[in-house]
Scaffold this motif. Structure first.
Motif, short mmCIF file in Angstrom:
data_model
loop_
_atom_site.label_atom_id
_atom_site.label_comp_id
_atom_site.label_asym_id
_atom_site.label_seq_id
_atom_site.Cartn_x
_atom_site.Cartn_y
_atom_site.Cartn_z
N UNK A 88 0.83 -1.21 0.00
CA UNK A 88 0.00 0.00 0.00
C UNK A 88 0.87 1.26 0.00
N UNK A 89 1.92 1.23 0.77
CA UNK A 89 2.80 2.40 0.86
C UNK A 89 3.45 2.70 -0.49
N UNK A 90 3.76 1.65 -1.26
CA UNK A 90 4.38 1.86 -2.57
C UNK A 90 3.43 2.63 -3.49
N UNK A 91 2.18 2.24 -3.44
CA UNK A 91 1.19 2.92 -4.28
C UNK A 91 1.00 4.36 -3.82
N UNK A 92 0.98 4.56 -2.52
CA UNK A 92 0.81 5.92 -1.99
C UNK A 92 2.00 6.80 -2.34
N UNK A 93 3.21 6.23 -2.25
CA UNK A 93 4.41 7.02 -2.55
C UNK A 93 4.48 7.43 -4.02
N UNK A 94 3.81 6.68 -4.88
CA UNK A 94 3.84 7.01 -6.31
C UNK A 94 2.93 8.19 -6.65
N UNK A 95 2.11 8.59 -5.67
CA UNK A 95 1.16 9.69 -5.89
C UNK A 95 1.62 10.94 -5.17
N UNK A 96 1.31 12.10 -5.74
CA UNK A 96 1.57 13.34 -5.02
C UNK A 96 0.48 13.52 -3.96
N UNK A 97 0.63 14.56 -3.16
CA UNK A 97 -0.27 14.75 -2.02
C UNK A 97 -1.73 14.86 -2.47
N UNK A 98 -1.96 15.64 -3.49
CA UNK A 98 -3.34 15.86 -3.94
C UNK A 98 -3.96 14.58 -4.48
N UNK A 99 -3.20 13.86 -5.31
CA UNK A 99 -3.73 12.61 -5.88
C UNK A 99 -3.90 11.56 -4.81
N UNK A 100 -2.98 11.49 -3.86
CA UNK A 100 -3.09 10.52 -2.76
C UNK A 100 -4.35 10.77 -1.94
N UNK A 101 -4.62 12.04 -1.68
CA UNK A 101 -5.82 12.38 -0.92
C UNK A 101 -7.07 12.00 -1.70
N UNK A 102 -7.04 12.20 -3.02
CA UNK A 102 -8.20 11.87 -3.85
C UNK A 102 -8.47 10.37 -3.83
N UNK A 103 -7.42 9.57 -4.05
CA UNK A 103 -7.58 8.11 -4.11
C UNK A 103 -8.01 7.57 -2.74
N UNK A 104 -7.39 8.06 -1.67
CA UNK A 104 -7.74 7.59 -0.32
C UNK A 104 -9.20 7.91 -0.01
N UNK A 105 -9.63 9.10 -0.33
CA UNK A 105 -11.02 9.46 -0.11
C UNK A 105 -11.98 8.64 -0.95
N UNK A 106 -11.56 8.31 -2.15
CA UNK A 106 -12.40 7.51 -3.05
C UNK A 106 -12.60 6.12 -2.47
N UNK A 107 -11.52 5.50 -2.01
CA UNK A 107 -11.60 4.16 -1.42
C UNK A 107 -12.47 4.16 -0.17
N UNK A 108 -12.33 5.21 0.61
CA UNK A 108 -13.09 5.30 1.86
C UNK A 108 -14.60 5.44 1.59
N UNK A 109 -14.96 6.15 0.50
CA UNK A 109 -16.36 6.40 0.20
C UNK A 109 -17.02 5.28 -0.61
N UNK A 110 -16.22 4.35 -1.14
CA UNK A 110 -16.77 3.35 -2.06
C UNK A 110 -17.19 2.05 -1.37
N UNK A 111 -17.40 2.11 -0.08
CA UNK A 111 -17.76 0.89 0.63
C UNK A 111 -19.12 0.35 0.22
N UNK A 112 -20.01 1.23 -0.20
CA UNK A 112 -21.36 0.79 -0.53
C UNK A 112 -21.72 1.01 -1.99
N UNK A 113 -21.09 1.93 -2.65
CA UNK A 113 -21.42 2.23 -4.05
C UNK A 113 -20.17 2.68 -4.79
N UNK A 114 -20.20 2.52 -6.08
CA UNK A 114 -19.07 2.88 -6.93
C UNK A 114 -18.80 4.37 -6.88
N UNK A 115 -17.54 4.73 -6.84
CA UNK A 115 -17.11 6.12 -6.87
C UNK A 115 -16.06 6.30 -7.95
N UNK A 116 -16.06 7.50 -8.57
CA UNK A 116 -15.12 7.79 -9.66
C UNK A 116 -14.52 9.18 -9.46
N UNK A 117 -13.24 9.31 -9.77
CA UNK A 117 -12.56 10.60 -9.71
C UNK A 117 -11.42 10.59 -10.72
#
Length: 484
Positions: A88-117
């Motif tokens: 997980x850390x490898x994937x996070x390190x490959x992203x800049x701060x803004x993209x990392x925050x976007x992907x993390x938020x997307x995963x957190x919100x997609x527990x019940x329904x599909x999310x796209x960004x």
């Protein structure tokens, strides 16, 4: 290209949805470089891993606690993660701060329904635009998330290129100058409304040199319109080339500029040609040349007049002091009229202004000694100069011997224009002055008075030494009376 990416993305998302909802038990994948393969989705994660590896999209699986379980080869290559197990850390390190925050938020919100960004991956040879989709996924007995990373760089750049082209069209359309866009073959692809002043038809789809035949000035005939296109397409910019368009409906004098057209890359895809209307500048240049010629002519005439005044004054004066006084007075009279005309850009001037400027040195502020009637008539510069000299001589004589030599003396000036006459009359009358007698000898002043207006046949002056006061009848040629 953009449509194909969208189609593939839709297929991948539909496949993930079907897997998530248990609608399929196996998948058939047909890679382009090998036989089709069948993947079953039952009995653990191995088959699912194999399916993910066969996908063209970057894909990753996360457990219910957002821990990375698996990342396929396409994703590892997309993020330049190398081979082996990806944490997980490898994937996070490959992203800049803004993209990392976007992907993390997307995963957190997609527990019940599909999310796209959308995110932007920086740091490689060129920035990549990725669409990230996260959706709930059941793998065997475990529940987690499936996350795909789709490269939409081409789509984003295509949209940017379209927006840039729309903006360029708007700029071209709103430009005051005529603007033409040509492709690599010199075919006109765009033209704004201002081009109508140079070409009356529709220029789109035609060669530039055929649409607007040009004569390029000061190029010895070696440079032609097609050469401007070739230079710009080849990457060179050409500016400030004067040209004429003999067949143009309105605008015939042009200032040409040509530059390469680059959209989304450094390679020229055509050229942009700008044509500035030089009609007003050319007219101003012609007017300037005309004025320069007029100034040259006027200066020569003035110098000749000054020389003549000097010579004739010297021939009628007995002393140096007398010459200096008479000559300087006449030159000052000439200068006074010149100053008036210069203030009016050498246009028409009223008779009253000429009289006031010439007689003011003699009477100062005693305007009651000068009675004017009908003197608002306008005359040309030529007539004004001649009249100024005449009035100066009359005033000089009046101060020395006539009405202005005594306190009660006055001068009356009447200007009249009779219908049918080819001149305007100005009468100079001296009243309440000493008794007048004709001079014993004819001086240069008399010559100035009687000859100055004779530059045309219907001009001239008659001088009369009446006992009760000097009278002078001056004829200004009708050609030099403005709005007569």
């Amino acid at each position: 290209m953009v449509a194909e990416l969208r189609r593939r993305l839709d297929e991948a998302e539909e496949t993930l949805r079907a897997i998530q909802e248990g609608e399929v038990d196996a998948l058939v994948v047909r890679p382009s470089d090998r036989q089709e393969e069948v993947f079953t989705l039952e009995g653990g994660t191995a088959s699912y891993h194999a399916f993910m590896e066969a996908m063209d999209l970057g894909a990753a699986a996360f457990d219910s606690k957002s821990r990375l379980l698996y990342a396929n080869k396409t994703l590892r290559e997309l993020f330049n993660l190398g081979v082996g197990i990806v944490q997980t850390a490898d994937l996070q390190d490959a992203l800049d701060d803004k993209s990392r925050e976007t992907v993390t938020g997307l995963i957190r919100q997609a527990g019940e329904a599909k999310r796209t960004a959308e995110i932007r991956l920086v740091g490689g040879p060129q920035d990549l635009h990725l669409q990230v989709t996260a959706a709930p996924l059941r793998i065997g007995l475990d529940t987690g998330l499936a996350v795909t990373f789709t490269d939409i760089t081409a789509r984003v750049r295509g949209a940017a290129a379209e927006a840039s082209e729309r903006a360029a069209h708007s700029i071209i359309a709103s430009a005051n100058e005529a603007v033409v866009v040509c492709d690599l073959d010199g075919i006109v692809t765009h033209a704004n409304a201002a081009v109508a002043g140079i070409y009356s038809g529709n220029p789109i789809g035609k060669r530039f040199e055929d649409v607007i035949p040009l004569v390029l000035l000061d190029t010895t005939g070696l440079l032609r319109a097609s050469d401007l296109v070739a230079l710009a397409v080849g990457g060179a910019s050409v500016q400030g080339i004067e040209a004429t368009a003999p067949e143009a409906p309105r605008v015939k004098d042009l200032l040409m500029s040509a530059a390469p057209l680059r959209v989304g890359s450094d390679k020229a895809s055509g050229c942009v040609i700008t044509m500035v209307d030089l009609s007003q500048r050319k007219a101003a240049e012609k007017q300037q040349l005309l004025l320069m010629g007029e100034l040259d002519h006027r200066v020569k005439n003035t110098l000749a007049l000054v020389l003549s005044i000097s010579k004739r004054t010297a021939s009628t004066e007995d002393t140096v002091q007398g010459f200096q006084s008479a000559f300087s007075g006449r030159i000052q009279a000439l200068a006074a009229t010149h100053n008036l005309l210069a203030d009016r850009s050498w246009s028409s001037i009223s008779v009253s202004e000429v009289i006031a400027a010439e007689i003011e040195p003699f009477i100062g502020q005693s305007q009651s000694r000068l009675q004017l009637e009908g003197v608002d008539a306008l005359i040309t510069p030529r007539a004004a100069i001649a009249l100024g000299l005449v009035v100066h001589e009359l005033a000089t004589n009046a101060v020395k011997y006539g009405a202005l030599s005594v306190e009660q003396g006055k001068v009356q000036v009447r200007v009249s224009l009779q219908e049918g006459e080819d001149f305007m009359r100005m009468d100079w009358l001296e009243v309440a002055g000493p008794k007048v007698a004709p001079p014993t000898r004819k001086g240069f002043g008399q010559t100035v008075i009687t000859r100055s207006m004779q530059y045309m046949q219907n001009g001239g002056a008659e001088l009369e030494y009446a006992p009760d006061g000097v009278r002078c009848s001056i004829r200004v040629p009708i050609e030099d009376v403005v709005n007569a």
